[in-house]
Motif scaffolding. Structure first.
Motif, PDB file in Angstrom:
ATOM      1  N   ASP A   2     -93.561 -49.420  42.604  1.00 18.44           N
ATOM      2  CA  ASP A   2     -94.380 -49.877  43.730  1.00 18.44           C
ATOM      3  C   ASP A   2     -94.703 -48.646  44.576  1.00 18.44           C
ATOM      4  OD1 ASP A   2     -92.192 -49.324  45.420  1.00 18.44           O
ATOM      5  OD2 ASP A   2     -91.492 -51.394  45.383  1.00 18.44           O
ATOM      6  N   PRO A   3     -95.503 -48.759  45.626  1.00 19.34           N
ATOM      7  CA  PRO A   3     -95.899 -47.563  46.392  1.00 19.34           C
ATOM      8  C   PRO A   3     -94.734 -46.783  46.992  1.00 19.34           C
ATOM      9  CG  PRO A   3     -97.444 -49.318  46.834  1.00 19.34           C
ATOM     10  CD  PRO A   3     -96.340 -49.935  46.011  1.00 19.34           C
TER      11      PRO A   3
ATOM     12  N   ALA B 205     -93.531 -42.794  46.168  1.00 22.16           N
ATOM     13  CA  ALA B 205     -93.161 -41.694  47.059  1.00 22.16           C
ATOM     14  C   ALA B 205     -91.921 -40.979  46.531  1.00 22.16           C
ATOM     15  CB  ALA B 205     -92.922 -42.219  48.468  1.00 22.16           C
ATOM     16  N   PHE B 206     -90.989 -41.737  45.971  1.00 24.37           N
ATOM     17  CA  PHE B 206     -89.795 -41.131  45.369  1.00 24.37           C
ATOM     18  C   PHE B 206     -90.168 -40.282  44.157  1.00 24.37           C
ATOM     19  CE2 PHE B 206     -86.703 -41.891  41.843  1.00 24.37           C
ATOM     20  CZ  PHE B 206     -85.757 -40.964  42.235  1.00 24.37           C
ATOM     21  N   LEU B 207     -91.019 -40.808  43.296  1.00 26.33           N
ATOM     22  CA  LEU B 207     -91.418 -40.060  42.104  1.00 26.33           C
ATOM     23  C   LEU B 207     -92.165 -38.782  42.486  1.00 26.33           C
ATOM     24  CD1 LEU B 207     -92.671 -42.961  39.779  1.00 26.33           C
ATOM     25  CD2 LEU B 207     -90.395 -41.910  39.843  1.00 26.33           C
TER      26      LEU B 207
ATOM     27  N   ARG C 101    -101.445 -44.102  50.605  1.00 23.05           N
ATOM     28  CA  ARG C 101    -101.579 -42.766  50.017  1.00 23.05           C
ATOM     29  C   ARG C 101    -101.233 -42.738  48.536  1.00 23.05           C
ATOM     30  NH1 ARG C 101     -97.567 -39.360  53.227  1.00 23.05           N
ATOM     31  NH2 ARG C 101     -98.489 -37.648  52.044  1.00 23.05           N
ATOM     32  N   VAL C 102    -101.335 -43.876  47.864  1.00 24.28           N
ATOM     33  CA  VAL C 102    -100.916 -43.950  46.468  1.00 24.28           C
ATOM     34  C   VAL C 102    -101.630 -42.920  45.585  1.00 24.28           C
ATOM     35  CG1 VAL C 102    -100.881 -45.396  44.402  1.00 24.28           C
ATOM     36  CG2 VAL C 102    -100.094 -46.321  46.585  1.00 24.28           C
ATOM     37  N   PRO C 103    -102.965 -42.778  45.642  1.00 26.04           N
ATOM     38  CA  PRO C 103    -103.608 -41.776  44.779  1.00 26.04           C
ATOM     39  C   PRO C 103    -103.049 -40.359  44.983  1.00 26.04           C
ATOM     40  CG  PRO C 103    -105.245 -43.278  45.629  1.00 26.04           C
ATOM     41  CD  PRO C 103    -103.972 -43.578  46.372  1.00 26.04           C
TER      42      PRO C 103
END
Length: 292
Positions: free
Chosen positions: A144-145, A149-151, A173-175
Motif C-alpha cells: 500500500d502507499p 514509503a518503506f520500500l 506521492r506514490v509515483p
C-alpha cells in the motif's frame, strides 16, 4: 502454487496441505480456519480464483503466530529445508515476522530450485525481502502507499523506521516513491500499489492506473488488500504476464466490493463470495480467458 503465512491462532502447529472450502470455513490438513483478514483472506481469494479457472487448489503452509515469531520461524525453516522437493511453480509469502537472516537463507534455497519459482510477497514477508536485500529478485510485491514509503527508504529495515520525509503524504506521492524504490533496490520486478488509485508497475514504469469503481467503504474492511494478493498469486499460477495478473486482480477486487454493496460492518468473506460472479461477467473482456 504454494502460499505460506501465519495465522493469529495461539499454539496452532505447522500445517501443510491443499486448501478446501467447507461452508464458511477453510480446511487444511484437518484444521478448520475462518476466512478473516490476513493470510486466510489471501488463501480464500486464491482458492476462489483457481476454482473459477479450473486449476488445482493452492497448497498452503501455515502456522500460528500471535507476535512471538515462533510460527514464523517454523515456516521459514520448513521452506528452507524442503523448498527443492516441494518444487512450487509459484511461491507466495505473506504474514510472517520479518526475520532478515531467515529470509536470506530462504532466498538462497530458492535459488537452488530448477526451475526457480515465481516469487510473490506481501506484508511481513515483503518487509523481510526488502531488508534482506533480495527485493529485486522477487517477481511481485503488493504494497500500500505507506509500505511504498518503506520500500523507497534505503535505510529503513522495517516500516516503523521510515524516514519522516518519505512517510508524510505517502498517498499523494506514490509515483515518486515508486521511482525511489527502484533506484534504491527496494522493489520487485512488478508492483501492485494498492490504494485509492491502484498503480501497476513493471521494471519501474507505471503501466496501468486503476481508479474505478471507487468503493471507499472497502478501506475500513480488514483483508481487502490480502484478497488482491491472493488473486495475483492465482493468476500468476495461471501463467498470465505479471502486470496483467496484477491489473486483473485490482479490477476484480473493486468490482467485488461494488457487488457486495459494503458497509463498515461487511466482512472480507462477503466480498470474496462475489468473485465468481465478477469473473463470469468480466474475465473474458479483461484478459481473453473466456473458458476454463
Amino acid at each position: 502454487m504454494l502460499i505460506a503465512g501465519t495465522v493469529p491462532v495461539t499454539d496452532m502447529p505447522l500445517i501443510f496441505g491443499r486448501v478446501e472450502k467447507e461452508g464458511k470455513k477453510l480446511r487444511v490438513d484437518g484444521h478448520y480456519l475462518p476466512c478473516t483478514q490476513g493470510t486466510m483472506a489471501m488463501v480464500s481469494a486464491a482458492l476462489a480464483t483457481t476454482c473459477h479457472l479450473g486449476l488445482e487448489p493452492p497448497r498452503v503452509l501455515l502456522a500460528g503466530d500471535i507476535g512471538t515469531g515462533k510460527g514464523s520461524r517454523l515456516i521459514y525453516q520448513y521452506l528452507i529445508e524442503h523448498i527443492e522437493e516441494l518444487a512450487p511453480r509459484v511461491l507466495a509469502l505473506h504474514y510472517c515476522l520479518p526475520i532478515v537472516t531467515l529470509m536470506q537463507k530462504l532466498y538462497t534455497a530458492v535459488e537452488k530450485c530448477h526451475p526457480r519459482p515465481m516469487l510473490i510477497a506481501d506484508a511481513g514477508s515483503m518487509y523481510a525481502a526488502k531488508a534482506a536485500g533480495v527485493a529485486p529478485h522477487f517477481d511481485i510485491f503488493t504494497p500500500d502507499p505507506s509500505e511504498m514509503a518503506f520500500l523507497a527508504d534505503p535505510e529503513a529495515v522495517h516500516p516503523a523506521y521510515i524516514s519522516r520525509h518519505l512517510f508524510e503524504d505517502a498517498f499523494a506521492r506514490v509515483p515518486e516513491l515508486i521511482k525511489r524504490a527502484y533506484a534504491n533496490g527496494g522493489a520487485a520486478k512488478c508492483l501492485l500499489v494498492k490504494g485509492a488509485v491502484d498503480y501497476i508497475v513493471k521494471d519501474g514504469v507505471i503501466v496501468d492506473e486503476i481508479k474505478e469503481p471507487d468503493v471507499p467503504q472497502m478501506e475500513c474492511i480488514g483483508g481487502t488488500g490480502d484478497t488482491i494478493t491472493g488473486m495475483v498469486t492465482a493468476f500468476t499460477y495461471a501463467e498470465l504476464e505479471l502486470e496483467q495478473a496484477a491489473s486483473i486482480s485490482a479490477k476484480a477486487n473493486r468490482a467485488a466490493g461494488q457487488r457486495a454493496n459494503p458497509t463498515p460492518a461487511t466482512s472480507v468473506a462477503e466480498i470474496i463470495d462475489q468473485l465468481p460472479g465478477v469473473f463470469r461477467e468480466n474475465l473474458c473482456s479483461w484478459s481473453g480467458i473466456c473458458t476454463r
